[in-house]
Write a protein that holds these residues in place. Structure first.
Motif, PDB file in Angstrom:
ATOM      1  N   HIS A 187       0.954  -0.917  -0.602  1.00  0.00           N
ATOM      2  CA  HIS A 187      -0.395  -0.166   0.514  1.00  0.00           C
ATOM      3  C   HIS A 187       0.137   1.451   0.275  1.00  0.00           C
ATOM      4  CE1 HIS A 187      -2.374   3.396   1.761  1.00  0.00           C
ATOM      5  NE2 HIS A 187      -1.260   3.299   3.367  1.00  0.00           N
TER       6      HIS A 187
ATOM      7  N   ASN C  73      -3.873  -0.173 -13.719  1.00  0.00           N
ATOM      8  CA  ASN C  73      -2.436  -0.867 -12.785  1.00  0.00           C
ATOM      9  C   ASN C  73      -3.259   0.135 -11.299  1.00  0.00           C
ATOM     10  OD1 ASN C  73      -0.880  -2.595 -14.278  1.00  0.00           O
ATOM     11  ND2 ASN C  73      -0.633  -0.105 -14.727  1.00  0.00           N
ATOM     12  N   ALA C  74      -3.939   1.215 -11.077  1.00  0.00           N
ATOM     13  CA  ALA C  74      -4.259   1.851 -10.069  1.00  0.00           C
ATOM     14  C   ALA C  74      -5.584   0.781  -9.138  1.00  0.00           C
ATOM     15  CB  ALA C  74      -4.840   3.228 -10.096  1.00  0.00           C
ATOM     16  N   ALA C  77      -4.706  -2.490  -8.071  1.00  0.00           N
ATOM     17  CA  ALA C  77      -4.283  -2.259  -6.679  1.00  0.00           C
ATOM     18  C   ALA C  77      -5.198  -1.460  -5.966  1.00  0.00           C
ATOM     19  CB  ALA C  77      -3.034  -0.731  -6.824  1.00  0.00           C
ATOM     20  N   SER C  79      -7.848   1.109  -6.123  1.00  0.00           N
ATOM     21  CA  SER C  79      -7.987   2.246  -5.867  1.00  0.00           C
ATOM     22  C   SER C  79      -9.064   1.827  -6.548  1.00  0.00           C
ATOM     23  CB  SER C  79      -7.061   3.178  -6.566  1.00  0.00           C
ATOM     24  OG  SER C  79      -5.340   3.159  -5.713  1.00  0.00           O
ATOM     25  N   THR C 214       2.529   1.574 -11.789  1.00  0.00           N
ATOM     26  CA  THR C 214       2.159   1.073 -10.868  1.00  0.00           C
ATOM     27  C   THR C 214       1.130   1.128 -10.012  1.00  0.00           C
ATOM     28  OG1 THR C 214       3.176   2.211  -9.656  1.00  0.00           O
ATOM     29  CG2 THR C 214       4.696   0.086 -10.206  1.00  0.00           C
ATOM     30  N   GLY C 215       0.765   2.373 -10.925  1.00  0.00           N
ATOM     31  CA  GLY C 215      -0.947   2.568 -10.451  1.00  0.00           C
ATOM     32  C   GLY C 215      -0.684   3.491  -8.964  1.00  0.00           C
ATOM     33  N   SER C 216       0.623   4.251  -8.671  1.00  0.00           N
ATOM     34  CA  SER C 216       1.168   4.075  -7.669  1.00  0.00           C
ATOM     35  C   SER C 216       0.424   6.354  -7.499  1.00  0.00           C
ATOM     36  CB  SER C 216       2.305   4.495  -7.253  1.00  0.00           C
ATOM     37  OG  SER C 216       2.777   3.060  -7.559  1.00  0.00           O
ATOM     38  N   LEU C 274       5.616   6.217  -1.646  1.00  0.00           N
ATOM     39  CA  LEU C 274       4.822   5.293  -3.174  1.00  0.00           C
ATOM     40  C   LEU C 274       3.649   5.232  -2.551  1.00  0.00           C
ATOM     41  CD1 LEU C 274       5.364   5.292  -5.649  1.00  0.00           C
ATOM     42  CD2 LEU C 274       6.088   3.234  -5.668  1.00  0.00           C
ATOM     43  N   THR C 276       0.062   2.631  -3.737  1.00  0.00           N
ATOM     44  CA  THR C 276      -0.446   2.375  -4.327  1.00  0.00           C
ATOM     45  C   THR C 276      -2.047   1.575  -3.760  1.00  0.00           C
ATOM     46  OG1 THR C 276       1.354   1.386  -5.008  1.00  0.00           O
ATOM     47  CG2 THR C 276       0.372   0.211  -6.234  1.00  0.00           C
TER      48      THR C 276
END
Lengths: 220, 258, 473
Positions: A187, C73-74, C77, C79, C214-216, C274, C276
């Motif tokens: 996270h 990607n977010a 993860a 989001s 990474t969708g970060s 970072l 994610t």
């Protein structure tokens, strides 16, 4: 709706033509797959011992305390000495990190486990890596080292193994992917380079804004 | 011994400010260029480099003046301007202004290759070492923004000043900070311009030079006017005047002694 | 006589404000010195500027594809990604999320985009308590002001100013307490804001960068307030603009190596995070929900405008720290969220030439901003482009007429030289032999503060022509 409108506006702004589409996609796919391998500063591309020295010099410049420990077993006593020297309560809050749990906590230093509570005075975490290029600690969220331990208590203590001190951020990511077992990120990855500080008032740097006032790295 | 055929033909770009306010700078430039082994001509068909139009957003007039200037200087080996900002306009911006027309763009590029600011021309192209001037005294140098940032002029004036025995160059604080002239800026935003030139004159006076030198008359009239208003005795001259020994005329904004 | 512009009015106030002038004399200079030190300590610095430029140009040229990749990607993860074309839409989305979660208290870390869209006002109108946690932003929230600098919001205030604000607003504390130094004021703010961090239902941050692969979201601070904001509440909302996305982590590190060094001269900020998605199963802390609101608000139009390079900006503030105009008048004189050189280019695009076009006029084009921009934005050329737009619009008839007369003459060398001879003679006559005049009916703006140097005599062209006609001795 807005998603379609925004993407359409972006494409029309870029004057994207249908005949270029496969070329564009290929370019993006290649970049995503291969990464970019940009210029990495030379300063971190040194041997292991020099990396540690570089790492420590940046910590010193940040005002971060460094506690050199020769053996794992000495860690709790070293922490107790550090806190005692500063008249701070001899108590730390720690997560479920297996390495930290394996230490012998029978000395004068008290230990609680769990996420940080508002009145905890010292948090203890283990960093997954240290980055020599700027003296940066890499901490991952999760049950082992809850993020709040690094944020709520006034003192934050971080254990770093010398062999995890790498040269660059890129090296740190590679090391962490190996440790976490996959390339999926947690996270939060917190890259910490000093205690909380601000220069907002009068342009003068003051340490201890909202986060920890004090950061100490235990090097083993 | 150089023969006529080996002496390059230099077209002098006078600049409007020198033409109107301070011709002695133009003559100093001629003297320096001749000392550097050049034959100097001054095309009559030149007027202005076009910066006032260009920086006001009047691109059409700027393009017209670019074409006019390029035509006026056709055939010269070099085009030399005693001004960083005018030289930058000719060298850096004319090609950009004319980029959308292939033929004009080619002419602009070939023209730009022959354009030089005066002091950098003397040092970098002509490798001049012997100067006609014999000034001695304490001077400070202001780095005009265009010459500095667009043409990289920094070391050259200092190198030539260093060749005048008896001349002591003192580096004031913030030599590279804008003096607040900015062409029309100084009359559109006089209060801000004043704040900027006041900071410049404070730095000058703290260095206590006899003369403040620079390579742009725009900067110089701005600074000299402010120093005069502040009652300072520091004189302002274009660096060419000192290098050429053309110091019979009083410094800018000062009246000759009766 | 053309009316005095709003900028001129605001800047006159700024120039007369002694406290502001003292602050402007100190603080930006500190950042300038810091950047110079950081650059000297990193031999690769200049090369990294080119790298940064190339990364952003590539990302912008493929922005649609990278936004789609980021969303993919977010979402994977955990989001929830939202898209907002306009400021109003973005505010509605955020308010909607807050309502759905039954929020009453919202903590915020610094986000220029949230200022741009007027988020706080909308949330407060919707019945929420909104607390800015970045110290500088907290202070301006108390004062009801806008930030005056990209990264140091209260650069325009002194310690004494802030002490006054705290005494006035923190009235539950003893009025005779010590408020004399930055350290005690910061300790006071820490005590006030900590309960807010702990009690907040929703935490809103911006994002310095978005990483497509990474969708970060990457959030940087020195205070750690963004981390407290995004970790403690149940819901984390990232409010960010579409041009923040870069392809991979490699790209993020390159830009992060430029960001703090260009902004304050630090090697890196104390906290670089970072993020994610929300907490993972089994995580004992972290938000349960993570939302990312992608805001357009004029950026997609900029892509096709010929001013695309301005979208490279990584919001470091180096341009304004190094700008002699900004350092004379400060950020509020610009009357816009974005001040200094970046404001001069971005604001007219976001709010229109009518409202903000003047910002591009207030520059000497000294070029220092371009030299220090970490991603090589050609700020001077972009300001000139806005001047070209303004030139094509009606307005300021008097100076346009003067320019037209001058342009007419300049294209006719003989007429020009004749006019120059006449003007020179006239000014000489007016000066009556003096090297300078302190007053001239046509030159009030010049002679208000400076003397006006007068011509030496005839024009150079006239003397040269005569010299050519006469035989050389």
């Amino acid at each position: 709706m807005s998603r379609a409108a925004i993407l359409a506006n972006v494409r029309s702004g870029l004057k994207v033509e249908a005949r270029h589409e496969s070329e564009r996609r290929a370019s993006v796919e290649a970049r995503l797959a291969q990464g970019a391998h940009h210029l990495v500063p030379a300063r971190g591309k040194v041997g292991a011992e020099e990396r540690v020295a570089l790492f420590k010099s940046f910590l010193a410049a940040q005002g971060t305390d460094v506690i050199d420990v020769a053996a794992d077993a000495e860690i709790p006593a070293a922490i107790a000495a550090y806190l005692g020297d500063r008249n701070l309560p001899l108590r730390v809050r720690v997560g479920g990190d297996p390495f930290l749990a394996s230490l012998s906590w029978t000395g004068e230093l008290a230990r609680d486990t769990g996420v940080a509570r508002p009145n905890d005075t010292a948090g203890l975490s283990r960093a997954l890596a240290g980055v020599a290029e700027t003296g940066t600690l890499v901490l991952a969220s999760g049950a082992d080292n809850p993020t709040t331990l690094a944020l709520l208590p006034e003192t934050h203590l971080v254990v770093v193994r010398r062999e995890t001190i790498v040269g660059s951020y890129e090296d740190a990511v590679a090391l962490i992917s190996a440790e976490l077992g996959s390339e999926a990120l947690p996270h939060a990855l917190n890259l910490v380079s000093g205690a909380s500080r601000t220069g907002d008032i009068g342009g003068r740097i003051v340490v201890g804004a909202h986060g920890p006032r004090r950061l100490a790295v235990i090097l083993i | 011994m150089t023969t006529q055929s080996q002496r390059p033909r230099v077209g002098l770009f006078v600049t409007c400010l020198i033409d109107i306010l301070r011709p002695s700078v133009g003559f100093a430039a001629v003297r320096l260029l001749e000392a550097a082994g050049c034959d100097v001509e001054v095309p009559a068909a030149q007027t202005c480099c076009g910066q006032p139009a260009y920086n006001s957003g009047d691109r059409d007039t700027a393009r017209a003046l670019a074409l006019q200037t390029i035509a006026a200087f056709d055939g010269f080996d070099y085009v030399v301007a005693p001004s960083g900002s005018c030289a930058a306009m000719l060298k850096v911006h004319y090609p950009r202004l004319l980029a959308d027309d292939a033929e004009a763009a080619a002419r602009a590029v070939s023209f730009a290759e022959r354009v030089h600011e005066l002091v950098s021309f003397l040092v970098d192209v002509r490798k001049l070492t012997a100067l006609p001037g014999t000034f001695s005294g304490r001077v400070a140098y202001h780095d005009g923004c265009s010459g500095l940032r667009e043409l990289g002029i920094k070391r050259q004036p200092r190198e030539l000043l260093g060749r005048l025995p008896g001349t002591e160059l003192v580096e004031m604080a913030e030599t590279e900070r804008c003096c607040g002239f900015g062409g029309l800026f100084c009359v559109k935003y006089p209060d801000i311009s004043n704040a900027m030139v006041s900071r410049k004159t404070a730095n000058i006076m703290a260095a206590e030079p006899e003369l403040l030198l620079a390579g742009d008359l725009g900067c110089l009239i701005n600074i000299a006017g402010k120093l005069a208003r502040e009652g300072s005795r520091v004189g302002c001259r274009h660096v060419a005047e000192v290098l050429a020994g053309e110091t019979a005329e009083p410094p800018i904004a000062q009246t000759s002694a009766p | 006589m053309s009316p005095v512009s709003p900028f001129t009015t605001r800047s006159a106030t700024a120039l007369a404000n002694e406290r502001l002038q003292r602050a402007l004399a100190d603080v930006p200079g500190g950042f300038v010195a810091g950047r110079a030190r950081a650059k000297a300590a990193l031999p690769e610095f200049e090369a990294l500027r080119r790298t940064g430029r190339d990364i952003k140009d590539h990302a912008l040229a493929h922005l649609d594809l990278y936004l789609e990749e980021f969303e993919r990607n977010a979402t994977a993860a955990g989001s929830i990604v939202h898209w907002a074309s306009t400021a109003a839409e973005a505010c509605d989305i955020v308010l909607g999320i807050c309502r759905e979660t039954g929020a009453r208290l919202v903590t915020k870390s610094k986000s220029m985009v949230s200022e741009e869209i007027g988020l706080n006002a909308k949330l407060e109108a919707g019945g929420l308590e909104v607390v800015e946690t970045d110290l500088g932003e907290y202070v301006i929230q108390l004062r009801g002001e806008t930030p005056s600098h990209l990264i140091a919001p209260v650069i325009h205030l002194s310690t004494a100013d802030i002490a006054e604000d705290f005494l006035r607003h923190h009235d539950h504390l003893p009025p005779d307490r010590d408020t004399s130094s930055p350290a005690v004021l910061i300790a006071e703010a820490r005590g006030i804001l900590r309960p807010k961090f702990l009690a907040a239902d929703v935490g809103i941050t911006g994002a310095n960068l978005l990483v497509a692969k990474t969708g970060s979201a990457i959030v940087v601070t020195n205070e750690g307030n963004a981390d407290l904001t995004l970790t403690l509440p149940r819901v984390h909302i990232v409010v960010t603009s579409i041009e923040k996305v870069v392809p991979t982590l490699d790209d993020a590190w390159a830009l992060l190596r430029l960001l703090a060094r260009s902004a304050t001269g630090q090697e890196i900020t104390a906290y670089t995070t970072l993020v994610t998605g929300p907490r993972r199963d089994g995580d004992p802390d972290g938000p349960e929900e993570c939302h990312v609101v992608l805001v357009d608000n004029g950026r997609s139009e900029l892509l096709g405008s010929g001013m695309r390079e301005v979208l490279r900006c990584i919001r470091c503030g180096a341009c304004m720290n190094h700008c002699p105009v900004y350092c004379s008048v400060g950020g509020h004189a610009y009357g816009s969220i974005y001040a200094g050189p970046i404001g001069a280019v971005l604001s007219p695009a976001l709010v229109g030439v009518q409202e903000a076009g003047e910002l591009a006029q207030v520059s000497t084009f000294c070029g220092r901003c371009e030299q220090v921009c970490p991603v090589e934005i050609p700020l001077v050329g972009l300001m000139r482009q806005w001047r070209e737009v303004a030139f094509g619009e009606p307005g300021d008839g008097r100076s346009k007429l003067l320019l037209r007369v001058w342009a007419f003459l300049a294209q006719r060398p003989r007429l020009y030289h004749a006019a120059a001879r006449m003007g020179t003679a006239a000014l000489r006559a007016f000066a009556r032999g003096r090297g300078t005049v302190s007053r001239h009916p046509l030159a009030e703006a010049w002679t208000r503060y400076r003397d006006l140097p007068t011509p030496q005599g005839e024009t150079f062209q006239a003397r040269w022509a005569r010299r050519q006609r006469e035989p050389t001795p």
